[in-house]
Design a protein around this motif. Structure first.
Motif, PDB file in Angstrom:
ATOM      1  N   LEU A 142       0.173 -16.116  12.343  1.00 14.74           N
ATOM      2  CA  LEU A 142       0.481 -14.887  11.628  1.00 14.74           C
ATOM      3  C   LEU A 142       1.242 -13.905  12.513  1.00 14.74           C
ATOM      4  CD1 LEU A 142      -2.820 -14.216   9.646  1.00 14.74           C
ATOM      5  CD2 LEU A 142      -0.557 -14.581   8.646  1.00 14.74           C
ATOM      6  N   HIS A 174       2.580  -3.378   7.645  1.00 15.74           N
ATOM      7  CA  HIS A 174       1.239  -3.546   7.082  1.00 15.74           C
ATOM      8  C   HIS A 174       1.195  -3.071   5.629  1.00 15.74           C
ATOM      9  CE1 HIS A 174      -3.107  -3.856   6.916  1.00 15.74           C
ATOM     10  NE2 HIS A 174      -3.171  -2.612   6.465  1.00 15.74           N
ATOM     11  N   GLY A 177       2.631  -5.574   3.363  1.00 16.27           N
ATOM     12  CA  GLY A 177       1.908  -6.839   3.277  1.00 16.27           C
ATOM     13  C   GLY A 177       2.491  -7.967   4.099  1.00 16.27           C
ATOM     14  N   TYR A 178       3.431  -7.667   5.011  1.00 18.08           N
ATOM     15  CA  TYR A 178       4.074  -8.713   5.790  1.00 18.08           C
ATOM     16  C   TYR A 178       3.198  -9.222   6.938  1.00 18.08           C
ATOM     17  CZ  TYR A 178       8.499  -7.642   3.442  1.00 18.08           C
ATOM     18  OH  TYR A 178       9.489  -7.474   2.514  1.00 18.08           O
ATOM     19  N   ASP A 180       0.125  -9.981   7.304  1.00 19.34           N
ATOM     20  CA  ASP A 180      -0.851 -11.029   7.011  1.00 19.34           C
ATOM     21  C   ASP A 180      -0.305 -12.112   6.093  1.00 19.34           C
ATOM     22  OD1 ASP A 180      -2.847  -9.734   8.536  1.00 19.34           O
ATOM     23  OD2 ASP A 180      -3.301  -8.405   6.847  1.00 19.34           O
ATOM     24  N   THR A 181       0.989 -12.121   5.875  1.00 18.43           N
ATOM     25  CA  THR A 181       1.598 -13.152   5.021  1.00 18.43           C
ATOM     26  C   THR A 181       2.752 -13.880   5.697  1.00 18.43           C
ATOM     27  OG1 THR A 181       3.054 -11.496   3.988  1.00 18.43           O
ATOM     28  CG2 THR A 181       0.971 -11.965   2.886  1.00 18.43           C
ATOM     29  N   VAL A 182       3.310 -13.304   6.749  1.00 11.48           N
ATOM     30  CA  VAL A 182       4.452 -13.908   7.438  1.00 11.48           C
ATOM     31  C   VAL A 182       3.947 -14.757   8.600  1.00 11.48           C
ATOM     32  CG1 VAL A 182       6.499 -13.451   8.829  1.00 11.48           C
ATOM     33  CG2 VAL A 182       6.054 -12.097   6.766  1.00 11.48           C
ATOM     34  N   SER A 219      14.470 -11.466   4.112  1.00 10.95           N
ATOM     35  CA  SER A 219      13.829 -12.692   4.615  1.00 10.95           C
ATOM     36  C   SER A 219      14.237 -13.015   6.056  1.00 10.95           C
ATOM     37  CB  SER A 219      14.156 -13.883   3.701  1.00 10.95           C
ATOM     38  OG  SER A 219      13.646 -13.679   2.407  1.00 10.95           O
TER      39      SER A 219
END
Length: 280
Positions: A142, A174, A177-178, A180-182, A219
């Motif tokens: 992560l 944060h 949402g990046y 904990d997802t990237v 992206s």
């Protein structure tokens, strides 16, 4: 299989012609018993038979070669992937001892000055080793884990250097949402931060600083690492002075992203800047 296609076609035509000619002689002499005039009128010309049989043989040969090609392509891809994985693991193993070497030097400098602080640093260092051994086994980790690791590393350096100014900007990742997802390859930024610590050493009472910035757009992840550098020392070539660590990380980036990443390292009189742009 050896790629000698002209020779293969030539031998095929020669053998096919000779085989059909001998077959026609045997059939006419020992098998078929009809009027010679009728045979002359109805049988196919030898060249027609040669052409048709060569087409059939080439078709079956092409199918066989295609099957062999598919198997070879899968095998080559598997070998290439295995080779890349081995090289990536080797590069990671080269980077980790380099990082650990500098950390132990920090502890060494504190042993005589402040043994109690050195003991606290060793405890924190054990956490880093745990991260290096167990936290980087996965292919990707992560983004929040990487940022936390770099933050702990810089805070550990700050224990040794009270006047070091540290700034980590995440561009509100944060909230978006990046964090904990990237996912991204482990230890991708460690070498750059390690070099920032190295080059931001205190000179003549100047205020040292290290600034890290992370942002995501379209992206792609943009990482910027800035650190102070004394203007009184001789100009340093960052690509040459960074040693094995930078060469390894550039090779690792080549293996991971080919030509899809951008890495720029610049040095001015009082500042180093590293900019890395990678796809997610």
């Amino acid at each position: 299989m050896k790629g000698q296609y002209p020779l293969y076609i030539s031998v095929l035509c020669l053998l096919d012609t000779a085989g059909l000619y001998l077959l026609s002689i045997v059939m006419n002499k020992y098998v078929i018993s009809v009027d010679v005039a009728l045979i002359t009128e109805q049988r196919l010309d030898l060249s027609d038979g040669v052409f048709l049989s060569i087409i059939l043989i080439l078709t079956s040969t092409t199918m066989k070669l295609f099957q062999r090609w598919v198997i070879d392509v899968e095998r080559i891809a598997e070998l290439n992937q295995l080779s890349l994985n081995l090289e990536l693991n080797a590069l990671k193993n080269q980077i980790n001892p380099h990082f650990l070497f500098n950390m132990l030097n920090n502890v060494k400098s504190l042993v005589h000055k402040d043994p109690q602080l050195a003991s606290a640093v060793i405890v924190k260092l054990s956490g880093f080793l745990r991260h290096q051994i167990y936290g980087t086994n996965d292919k990707k980790v992560l983004l929040s884990s990487e940022i936390e690791f770099l933050s702990n590393f810089l805070n550990l350096e700050k224990i040794r250097r009270d006047n070091l100014l540290i700034e980590i900007e995440t561009d509100r990742l944060h909230e978006k949402g990046y964090l904990d997802t990237v996912f991204l390859p482990a230890n991708l930024f460690t070498t750059f931060v390690e070099n920032a610590v190295k080059h931001s050493a205190d000179y003549d009472g100047e205020k040292p600083f290290i600034s890290l910035s992370f942002s995501i757009n379209n992206s792609r992840l943009l990482f910027v690492c800035r650190n102070s550098k004394s203007s009184k020392i001789v100009q340093i070539n960052p690509a040459k002075d960074s040693g094995l660590g930078l060469a390894n990380i550039q090779r690792r980036l080549d293996l991971l992203y080919q030509d899809q990443y951008n890495l720029n390292i610049s040095s001015v009189s009082e500042e180093f800047t590293v900019t890395l742009n990678i796809p997610l």
